[in-house]
Design an enzyme around this catalytic site. Structure first.
Site, PDB file in Angstrom:
ATOM      1  N   GLY A  16       0.785  -1.265   0.216  1.00 27.19           N
ATOM      2  CA  GLY A  16       0.150  -0.052  -0.077  1.00 27.19           C
ATOM      3  C   GLY A  16       0.855   1.050   0.116  1.00 27.19           C
ATOM      4  O   GLY A  16       0.518   2.209   0.623  1.00 27.19           O
ATOM      5  N   THR A 189      10.238  -8.556  13.437  1.00 26.66           N
ATOM      6  CA  THR A 189      11.273  -7.466  12.853  1.00 26.66           C
ATOM      7  C   THR A 189      12.128  -7.980  11.754  1.00 26.66           C
ATOM      8  O   THR A 189      12.646  -6.926  11.153  1.00 26.66           O
ATOM      9  CB  THR A 189      11.526  -6.604  14.017  1.00 26.66           C
ATOM     10  OG1 THR A 189      12.678  -7.436  14.535  1.00 26.66           O
ATOM     11  CG2 THR A 189      10.624  -6.494  14.958  1.00 26.66           C
ATOM     12  N   CYS A 382     -18.223   4.142 -21.311  1.00 24.32           N
ATOM     13  CA  CYS A 382     -17.548   3.984 -22.654  1.00 24.32           C
ATOM     14  C   CYS A 382     -18.074   2.735 -23.347  1.00 24.32           C
ATOM     15  O   CYS A 382     -18.863   2.768 -23.855  1.00 24.32           O
ATOM     16  CB  CYS A 382     -16.119   3.672 -22.279  1.00 24.32           C
ATOM     17  SG  CYS A 382     -14.869   4.632 -23.593  1.00 24.32           S
ATOM     18  N   HIS A 508     -15.085   8.621 -19.348  1.00 25.65           N
ATOM     19  CA  HIS A 508     -14.700   7.977 -18.059  1.00 25.65           C
ATOM     20  C   HIS A 508     -15.091   8.864 -16.613  1.00 25.65           C
ATOM     21  O   HIS A 508     -14.085   9.382 -16.151  1.00 25.65           O
ATOM     22  CB  HIS A 508     -13.556   7.160 -18.014  1.00 25.65           C
ATOM     23  CG  HIS A 508     -13.028   6.165 -18.789  1.00 25.65           C
ATOM     24  ND1 HIS A 508     -13.276   4.744 -18.685  1.00 25.65           N
ATOM     25  CD2 HIS A 508     -12.822   6.400 -20.274  1.00 25.65           C
ATOM     26  CE1 HIS A 508     -13.066   4.134 -19.553  1.00 25.65           C
ATOM     27  NE2 HIS A 508     -12.653   5.014 -20.864  1.00 25.65           N
ATOM     28  N   GLU A 510     -15.547   7.950 -13.714  1.00 28.35           N
ATOM     29  CA  GLU A 510     -14.944   7.312 -12.623  1.00 28.35           C
ATOM     30  C   GLU A 510     -13.574   8.173 -12.382  1.00 28.35           C
ATOM     31  O   GLU A 510     -13.052   8.135 -11.201  1.00 28.35           O
ATOM     32  CB  GLU A 510     -14.939   5.754 -12.654  1.00 28.35           C
ATOM     33  CG  GLU A 510     -13.769   5.211 -13.624  1.00 28.35           C
ATOM     34  CD  GLU A 510     -14.274   5.284 -15.207  1.00 28.35           C
ATOM     35  OE1 GLU A 510     -15.309   6.081 -15.520  1.00 28.35           O
ATOM     36  OE2 GLU A 510     -13.609   4.504 -15.879  1.00 28.35           O
TER      37      GLU A 510
HETATM   38  N1  GLN Z   1     -13.314  -0.321 -27.163  1.00 28.30           N
HETATM   39  C1  GLN Z   1     -14.016   0.819 -27.052  1.00 28.30           C
HETATM   40  C2  GLN Z   1     -13.297   2.097 -27.962  1.00 28.30           C
HETATM   41  O1  GLN Z   1     -12.254   2.022 -28.283  1.00 28.30           O
HETATM   42  C3  GLN Z   1     -14.194   1.478 -25.786  1.00 28.30           C
HETATM   43  C4  GLN Z   1     -13.141   1.846 -24.775  1.00 28.30           C
HETATM   44  C5  GLN Z   1     -13.290   1.841 -23.347  1.00 28.30           C
HETATM   45  O2  GLN Z   1     -14.372   1.299 -22.970  1.00 28.30           O
HETATM   46  N2  GLN Z   1     -12.712   2.736 -22.786  1.00 28.30           N
HETATM   47  O3  GLN Z   1     -14.129   2.847 -28.313  1.00 28.30           O
END
Ligand code: GLN
Length: 538
Positions: A16, A189, A382, A508, A510
């Site tokens: 980590g 240790t 995506c 994306h 996320e």
């Molecule tokens: N494979 C798809 C593309 O290239 C989606 C890519 C992804 O999900 N990041 O458009």
């Protein structure tokens, strides 16, 4: 003047380092210092963009379009400050730079060697962020474990760097393991002693030891580690297993890691870290008032790190909604029309994950058909968004065998098509549509309601796009483009009008969710799942 902290790892991988680096950075930031974190990876790929997620987990994309190690995701989630290409360097990139210079004649007449040329290039890159003048402190995490053949040039570069900068300007934190031997009933240790010895062999005396452990390390053990590893007792920091990675900054605060670091770097302690909003987040995370189960359909589910940022986005969005989000990974290769109800029937929401290539794609499409028809909240990312377009094309618009040209180049109905500017690209590395692009949202849509504004930017990583030749047909049939790129007209978000929550993003989201700023689409998706769960129990 910028101060430098290096974080190395010993004994074993997976201790980590990324979380310790991010937690320390958080505490220093909360004291008022500007901090950034960079990661140096010892593998030879130029970046992880060409790695299969099974190899190294998710590929994290920065605002400036760098494909990077997933630890940069932790840095951003903790600090809420974007990273860049300069924050992730690999052996491959170092060698590429040196070899390019050699060809350009920069070393004319000289033998190009690991020492000094490779180590000089590493040191140069270690200083790039500090030299921007934007940061008081730069933390550099070294990938790999001390003693690995491939990390040697990095370790040597740290030794030289420390010598050049002086003891109060560059310090080394070494992360080790203090294992508990059940048979002996005690903490050991020796592995720590050995890994510090390995560092000493390379000429580096660590300043601070962070000891990963399953049990509390008492004062006697701390003293023993201090004595055998030449560090102060207060520089032996316990890092005990935590129920959430987000608890680690507070654990490090209790251990006074930030104080010890500031003292060693001769920096003012300023105020105590202001961790109020962090504690508030943790409070909501640990005391949920409701619970939902969300399925994530993908093909890399055997390795949860492949979907790291998605998992963490659910943590942020869950805390925001005071809801415990139980994420269930479902293998897309195991979903078929005749078992889809059995696989998904219990879910309160479904996310279809990003991905590349044909494996598992039909399962994703079957899953989407099920949640669309059964009004289960859906979020596609995506490839997940692209699959929702294919599904709608096939099953609602009646476009037989509609597909993405990624899977079927000769489909009669290429509803997802390769982007024009991708068509002549042959190199695989770093050539997708990458990084941050603007998007305009249509008023009155779910997307607009989530963001609460018209102009947004989101990060991309793909080669294919919604085929605008089909846009009218889709919109007339109820799937609308609620987000459009104002410069290129690319469809960035699709959603269904007659569905409680059915949203797909070409980007994306996320990658932009942080503790301080949970992503609005995830927040709304979780809220929709809570609504769905409530109706179900009624
Ligand atoms: N494979 C798809 C593309 O290239 C989606 C890519 C992804 O999900 N990041 O458009």
């Amino acid at each position: 003047m910028t101060k430098y902290i290096f974080v190395t790892g010993g004994v074993t991988s997976s201790l980590g380092k990324g979380i310790i680096s991010a937690s320390l950075a958080k505490l220093l930031q909360a004291r008022g210092y500007s901090v950034t974190i960079q990661k140096f990876d010892p593998y030879i790929n130029i970046d992880p963009g060409t790695l299969n997620p099974y190899e190294h987990g998710e590929c994290y994309v920065t605002e400036d379009g760098a494909e990077t190690d997933l630890d940069l995701g932790h840095y951003e989630r903790f600090l809420n400050v974007p990273t860049t290409q300069a924050n992730n360097i690999t052996t491959g990139r170092i060698y590429q730079n040196v070899i390019n210079k050699e060809r350009q004649g920069e070393y004319l007449g000289k033998t190009v060697q690991v020492v000094p040329h490779i180590t000089d290039e590493i040191k140069k890159n270690m200083r790039i962020l500090g030299e921007t003048g934007k940061y008081d402190i730069v933390i550099t995490e070294l990938g790999g474990t001390v003693g690995d053949i491939e990390s040697l040039p990095f370790i040597e570069a740290v030794r030289q760097f420390k010598w050049e900068e002086g003891a109060n300007n560059a310090i080394v934190i070494h992360l080790t393991l203090v294992p508990f031997l059940a048979a002996a009933g005690e903490l050991k240790t020796k592995p720590t002693q050995h890994s510090v010895k390995a560092l000493l062999e390379y000429g580096i005396q660590p300043d601070i030891l962070v000891c990963r452990t399953e049990h509390h390390i008492n004062q006697d053990i701390r003293k023993k580690i201090a004595l055998f590893c030449n560090v102060n007792v207060n520089a032996v920091i316990e890092s005990i297993d935590a129920s959430s990675i987000y608890s680690v900054p507070l654990l490090m605060m209790k251990e006074q890691l930030d104080k010890t670091v500031l003292t060693k770097l001769k920096l003012a302690h300023k105020n105590e870290p202001d961790m109020e909003s962090w504690k508030d987040f943790l409070g909501r995370l640990k005391n949920p008032t409701s619970e939902v189960t969300i399925g994530v359909v993908g093909k890399y589910v055997e390795l949860p790190d492949a979907y790291k940022s998605i998992t963490e986005s659910f943590v942020h969005a869950g805390a925001k909604n005071e809801c415990k989000v139980r994420v269930q990974y479902i293998h897309s290769e195991g979903v078929y029309p005749d078992n889809v109800k059995e696989k998904l029937g219990h879910l309160d929401g479904l996310l279809v994950a990003p991905g590349f290539g044909s494996r598992g794609i039909e399962g994703k499409i079957d899953a989407i058909k099920y949640v669309r028809e059964n009004n289960v909240p859906f979020f596609g990312i995506c490839l997940g968004m692209q699959c929702s377009v294919i599904e709608y094309g096939r099953n609602v618009l009646g476009l037989q065998n509609a597909n993405t040209t990624e899977i079927d180049e000769n489909t009669e109905h290429p509803v997802i098509n390769m982007m024009e500017d991708q068509k002549n690209i042959t190199n695989k590395g770093g050539t997708m549509r990458l990084g941050s692009y603007p998007c305009d949202l249509k008023k009155g849509t779910k997307a607009f309601a989530a963001y609460g504004k018209q102009h947004i930017t989101e990060r991309h990583r793909h080669r294919y796009e919604f085929n605008n030749a089909y846009l009218n047909q889709f919109e007339e049939a109820g799937m609308i483009a609620s987000g459009i790129n104002p410069d290129s007209n690319l469809v960035e978000i699709v959603e269904l009008k007659n569905h409680p929550f059915f949203v797909g993003g070409q980007f994306h989201p996320e990658l932009k969710s942080t503790v301080a700023n949970p992503h609005p689409l995830f927040v709304k998706f979780v809220a929709a799942a809570m609504e769905f769960a409530k109706k179900k129990t009624k």
